[in-house]
Motif scaffolding. Structure first.
Motif, PDB file in Angstrom:
ATOM      1  N   THR A  39      -1.026   8.102  -4.057  1.00  0.00           N
ATOM      2  CA  THR A  39      -0.673   6.749  -4.475  1.00  0.00           C
ATOM      3  C   THR A  39      -0.756   5.776  -3.302  1.00  0.00           C
ATOM      4  N   ILE A  40      -1.274   4.590  -3.592  1.00  0.00           N
ATOM      5  CA  ILE A  40      -1.344   3.523  -2.602  1.00  0.00           C
ATOM      6  C   ILE A  40      -0.200   2.548  -2.866  1.00  0.00           C
ATOM      7  N   PHE A  41       0.555   2.238  -1.820  1.00  0.00           N
ATOM      8  CA  PHE A  41       1.653   1.294  -1.915  1.00  0.00           C
ATOM      9  C   PHE A  41       1.402   0.130  -0.960  1.00  0.00           C
ATOM     10  N   ALA A  42       1.975  -1.025  -1.284  1.00  0.00           N
ATOM     11  CA  ALA A  42       1.915  -2.155  -0.347  1.00  0.00           C
ATOM     12  C   ALA A  42       2.807  -1.897   0.852  1.00  0.00           C
ATOM     13  N   CYS A  43       3.908  -1.162   0.640  1.00  0.00           N
ATOM     14  CA  CYS A  43       4.791  -0.714   1.706  1.00  0.00           C
ATOM     15  C   CYS A  43       5.586   0.472   1.177  1.00  0.00           C
ATOM     16  N   HIS A  44       6.432   1.062   2.006  1.00  0.00           N
ATOM     17  CA  HIS A  44       7.113   2.280   1.594  1.00  0.00           C
ATOM     18  C   HIS A  44       8.207   2.027   0.557  1.00  0.00           C
ATOM     19  N   ARG A  45       8.559   0.756   0.306  1.00  0.00           N
ATOM     20  CA  ARG A  45       9.557   0.426  -0.714  1.00  0.00           C
ATOM     21  C   ARG A  45       8.918   0.016  -2.044  1.00  0.00           C
ATOM     22  N   TYR A  46       7.621  -0.062  -2.102  1.00  0.00           N
ATOM     23  CA  TYR A  46       6.900  -0.562  -3.269  1.00  0.00           C
ATOM     24  C   TYR A  46       6.987   0.414  -4.439  1.00  0.00           C
ATOM     25  N   ASP A  47       7.172  -0.113  -5.649  1.00  0.00           N
ATOM     26  CA  ASP A  47       7.213   0.700  -6.873  1.00  0.00           C
ATOM     27  C   ASP A  47       5.872   0.552  -7.586  1.00  0.00           C
ATOM     28  N   ASP A  48       5.034   1.574  -7.473  1.00  0.00           N
ATOM     29  CA  ASP A  48       3.677   1.471  -8.020  1.00  0.00           C
ATOM     30  C   ASP A  48       3.641   1.515  -9.543  1.00  0.00           C
ATOM     31  N   LYS A  49       4.728   1.947 -10.185  1.00  0.00           N
ATOM     32  CA  LYS A  49       4.719   2.057 -11.654  1.00  0.00           C
ATOM     33  C   LYS A  49       4.593   0.690 -12.309  1.00  0.00           C
ATOM     34  N   LYS A  50       5.073  -0.347 -11.635  1.00  0.00           N
ATOM     35  CA  LYS A  50       5.007  -1.697 -12.187  1.00  0.00           C
ATOM     36  C   LYS A  50       3.618  -2.307 -12.023  1.00  0.00           C
ATOM     37  N   LEU A  51       2.972  -2.017 -10.909  1.00  0.00           N
ATOM     38  CA  LEU A  51       1.642  -2.564 -10.636  1.00  0.00           C
ATOM     39  C   LEU A  51       0.886  -1.583  -9.741  1.00  0.00           C
ATOM     40  N   PRO A  52       0.208  -0.575 -10.335  1.00  0.00           N
ATOM     41  CA  PRO A  52      -0.501   0.448  -9.539  1.00  0.00           C
ATOM     42  C   PRO A  52      -1.589  -0.169  -8.676  1.00  0.00           C
ATOM     43  N   LEU A  53      -1.705   0.319  -7.449  1.00  0.00           N
ATOM     44  CA  LEU A  53      -2.695  -0.212  -6.514  1.00  0.00           C
ATOM     45  C   LEU A  53      -3.844   0.755  -6.247  1.00  0.00           C
ATOM     46  N   GLY A  54      -3.809   1.952  -6.847  1.00  0.00           N
ATOM     47  CA  GLY A  54      -4.921   2.879  -6.674  1.00  0.00           C
ATOM     48  C   GLY A  54      -4.482   4.226  -6.148  1.00  0.00           C
ATOM     49  N   ASN A  55      -5.468   5.122  -5.967  1.00  0.00           N
ATOM     50  CA  ASN A  55      -5.222   6.472  -5.475  1.00  0.00           C
ATOM     51  C   ASN A  55      -6.217   6.789  -4.370  1.00  0.00           C
ATOM     52  N   TRP A  56      -5.709   7.013  -3.160  1.00  0.00           N
ATOM     53  CA  TRP A  56      -6.584   7.204  -2.007  1.00  0.00           C
ATOM     54  C   TRP A  56      -7.169   8.603  -1.919  1.00  0.00           C
ATOM     55  N   LYS A  57      -6.723   9.520  -2.770  1.00  0.00           N
ATOM     56  CA  LYS A  57      -7.253  10.880  -2.737  1.00  0.00           C
ATOM     57  C   LYS A  57      -8.424  11.088  -3.682  1.00  0.00           C
ATOM     58  N   ASP A  58      -8.701  10.099  -4.548  1.00  0.00           N
ATOM     59  CA  ASP A  58      -9.919  10.200  -5.341  1.00  0.00           C
ATOM     60  C   ASP A  58     -10.731   8.901  -5.352  1.00  0.00           C
ATOM     61  N   GLN A  59     -10.283   7.899  -4.572  1.00  0.00           N
ATOM     62  CA  GLN A  59     -11.037   6.671  -4.356  1.00  0.00           C
ATOM     63  C   GLN A  59     -10.902   6.302  -2.881  1.00  0.00           C
ATOM     64  N   LEU A  60     -11.895   5.646  -2.347  1.00  0.00           N
ATOM     65  CA  LEU A  60     -11.828   5.251  -0.940  1.00  0.00           C
ATOM     66  C   LEU A  60     -10.798   4.131  -0.768  1.00  0.00           C
ATOM     67  N   PHE A  61      -9.853   4.323   0.116  1.00  0.00           N
ATOM     68  CA  PHE A  61      -8.825   3.314   0.346  1.00  0.00           C
ATOM     69  C   PHE A  61      -9.436   1.991   0.782  1.00  0.00           C
ATOM     70  N   SER A  62     -10.483   2.047   1.574  1.00  0.00           N
ATOM     71  CA  SER A  62     -11.117   0.826   2.064  1.00  0.00           C
ATOM     72  C   SER A  62     -11.625  -0.045   0.925  1.00  0.00           C
ATOM     73  N   GLU A  63     -11.985   0.581  -0.204  1.00  0.00           N
ATOM     74  CA  GLU A  63     -12.442  -0.167  -1.375  1.00  0.00           C
ATOM     75  C   GLU A  63     -11.258  -0.588  -2.252  1.00  0.00           C
ATOM     76  N   GLU A  64     -10.258   0.272  -2.355  1.00  0.00           N
ATOM     77  CA  GLU A  64      -9.090  -0.028  -3.189  1.00  0.00           C
ATOM     78  C   GLU A  64      -8.246  -1.163  -2.616  1.00  0.00           C
ATOM     79  N   PHE A  65      -8.384  -1.450  -1.339  1.00  0.00           N
ATOM     80  CA  PHE A  65      -7.567  -2.466  -0.675  1.00  0.00           C
ATOM     81  C   PHE A  65      -7.782  -3.858  -1.270  1.00  0.00           C
ATOM     82  N   ASN A  66      -8.898  -4.044  -1.959  1.00  0.00           N
ATOM     83  CA  ASN A  66      -9.143  -5.318  -2.639  1.00  0.00           C
ATOM     84  C   ASN A  66      -9.334  -5.121  -4.141  1.00  0.00           C
ATOM     85  N   SER A  67      -8.635  -4.144  -4.678  1.00  0.00           N
ATOM     86  CA  SER A  67      -8.696  -3.907  -6.120  1.00  0.00           C
ATOM     87  C   SER A  67      -8.117  -5.094  -6.885  1.00  0.00           C
ATOM     88  N   LYS A  68      -8.331  -5.100  -8.182  1.00  0.00           N
ATOM     89  CA  LYS A  68      -7.829  -6.187  -9.031  1.00  0.00           C
ATOM     90  C   LYS A  68      -6.313  -6.343  -8.903  1.00  0.00           C
TER      91      LYS A  68
END
Length: 470
Positions: A39-68
């Motif tokens: 799971t990608i978080f904006a910070c260690h306190r971020y709750d991804d269930k409300k607004l998921p930011l991506g998964n770095w183990k099956d997508q490149l983080f460098s690309e997910e950093f500007n996801s929708k």
């Protein structure tokens, strides 16, 4: 005025002067937090269930950093919204506490005022209402590659420790009360198969992003026992002089591992080692199941001897077990030569420091205030010679006041639960005792007033402590 109030005011002044809204957070532009599940978080306190930011183990983080969704989150901050994914910060701020959002902004404000080119360039992009961000703008990254761990701590769970996961697999009913149990087969896929024990394309992408960072933080599990970690660190050597590595480590590892990394860390600008201890000396092995006090003390001493660029702090993740023992905790830190640092358990109500009877909360504050009245440099030097260094002592003194009172203020927040021991805490602590064949009442005489509550819970879950043969 509290010190944290003046710090908050400085941040708000900076935001206003630069046309940024009061609820703005810098983290989505300059930070990434990558967890054990991918799971990608904006910070260690971020709750991804409300607004998921991506998964770095099956997508490149460098690309997910500007996801929708990443761009949506940045837009929400530009619009002065309070994203629900960031509720832990809003909760802290509602009670007058300094939040993780504040911490990120405080560092960014300092960098801008010191005319740091990278920070100033990011500020100009943000002022233009930009909701995209450059990977090269990422200043810090937290990487939790796997849950591979050697301990099973009482505030932890299966999403952060392989020891917890193995127990959960043997007895799934633990999932009714434990923290961080896998919810889906996909969770098991990432937690059971430590995919990033090797440098695959996804971890290598994270490594490439890391080369832009000035601070890279590693936690786990236990990062020092991850098979790919030494290779990861070696790959950063070419610009190590500009990089600070931060660790959350229990240091309950073989001496040879300490020696190996002490050598690998030498080229880096700085190593910040947050030693996860969470207890006073008497209760350490109780709270962190599988730990050995002599091994911890030996490895801390070894790092003091072998390194000159490693700054060590002791982390006390504040719970309802240790907040009443802060004087004993700090005394042990003094003996070990560790600076004082705290975080707070928020999500696990069983050990959340707010889940205490009012009289114990009052006792915790009285004990801390009394302790500070005799807390001086001469006393510290009697524990460890490192405190002869005036700079280290002043830093320790500041940290004890800052982190101690922040934790106590958090403890006193929330609803008034009266002077009963909250049932959710009694239930959790007794179930932990049953799992490990221990007795919380033996170690915490402070709980004697509520002894019957614990006895009744033992009867309810059919637990009788078995004497261990010596």
């Amino acid at each position: 005025m509290k010190a944290q109030d003046s710090r908050s005011q400085e941040i708000q002044s900076f935001l206003s002067e630069n046309g940024l809204p009061a609820n703005f957070c810098i983290a989505p532009w300059i930070n990434g937090d990558l967890d054990q599940l991918g799971t990608i978080f904006a910070c260690h306190r971020y709750d991804d269930k409300k607004l998921p930011l991506g998964n770095w183990k099956d997508q490149l983080f460098s690309e997910e950093f500007n996801s929708k969704n990443y761009q949506k989150l940045r837009g929400m901050f530009h619009n002065n919204e309070k994203p629900r994914s960031c509720q832990t910060c809003w909760d802290k701020e509602d009670y007058g506490n300094f939040s993780t959002r504040h911490e990120f902004l405080e560092d960014f404000v300092r960098d801008c005022k010191e005319n740091d080119p990278k920070a100033l360039a990011v500020l100009e992009k943000i002022k233009s209402k930009n909701i995209t961000a450059e990977v090269s703008d990422i200043d810090r990254l937290e990487v939790r590659k796997s849950i591979l761990c050697n301990l099973q701590c009482r505030h932890c769970g299966a999403e952060s420790s392989s020891k917890w996961l193995s127990v959960y697999k043997q007895d799934p009913t633990i999932g009714d009360w434990s923290l961080g149990v896998p919810k889906t087969e996909e969770d098991y896929k990432w937690l059971l198969y430590f995919k990033n024990q090797v440098m695959d394309e996804y971890l290598r992408d994270v490594l490439d992003v890391s080369k832009y960072c000035r601070i890279i933080q590693f936690s786990g599990g236990e990062p020092l026992i991850e098979p790919a970690h030494a290779e990861f660190v070696k790959e950063l050597h070419h610009n190590a002089k500009d990089i600070q590595l931060d660790y959350n480590s229990n240091l309950n590892v073989k001496e040879s591992i300490i020696e190996k990394f002490a050598e690998l860390w030498k080229p880096f600008r700085k190593i910040l080692m947050r030693v996860s201890i969470d207890a006073d000396k008497k209760t350490y092995e109780y709270f962190r199941e599988g730990s050995k006090t002599p091994l911890l003390e030996k490895n801390v001493k070894k790092l003091h001897e072998l390194t000159s660029n490693v700054l060590m702090t002791g982390t006390c993740t504040t719970t309802n077990l240790n907040v009443i023992r802060f004087p004993d905790v700090i005394d042990w830190w003094l003996e070990l030569g560790l600076l004082f640092h705290t975080s707070v358990v928020q999500f696990n109500q069983g050990v959340n420091p707010r889940f205490l009877p009012n009289s114990l909360k009052k006792l915790a504050r009285i004990n801390f205030d009394t302790y500070l009245s005799g807390f001086d440099q001469e006393y510290a030097i009697s524990k460890h010679e490192i405190w002869k260094n005036d700079k280290m002592w002043k830093q320790m003194l500041r940290r004890v006041h800052k982190h101690g009172y922040q934790s106590l203020d958090y403890m006193d927040g929330g609803e008034d639960r009266g002077d009963r021991f909250p049932e959710v805490a009694v239930d959790y602590l007794v179930r932990m005792d049953k799992l490990f064949n221990t007795d919380v009442l033996e170690l915490y005489p402070e709980f004697d007033q509520w002894k019957q509550d614990f006895i009744d819970k033992r009867s309810e879950i059919k637990y009788n402590k078995v004497s261990r043969r010596v």
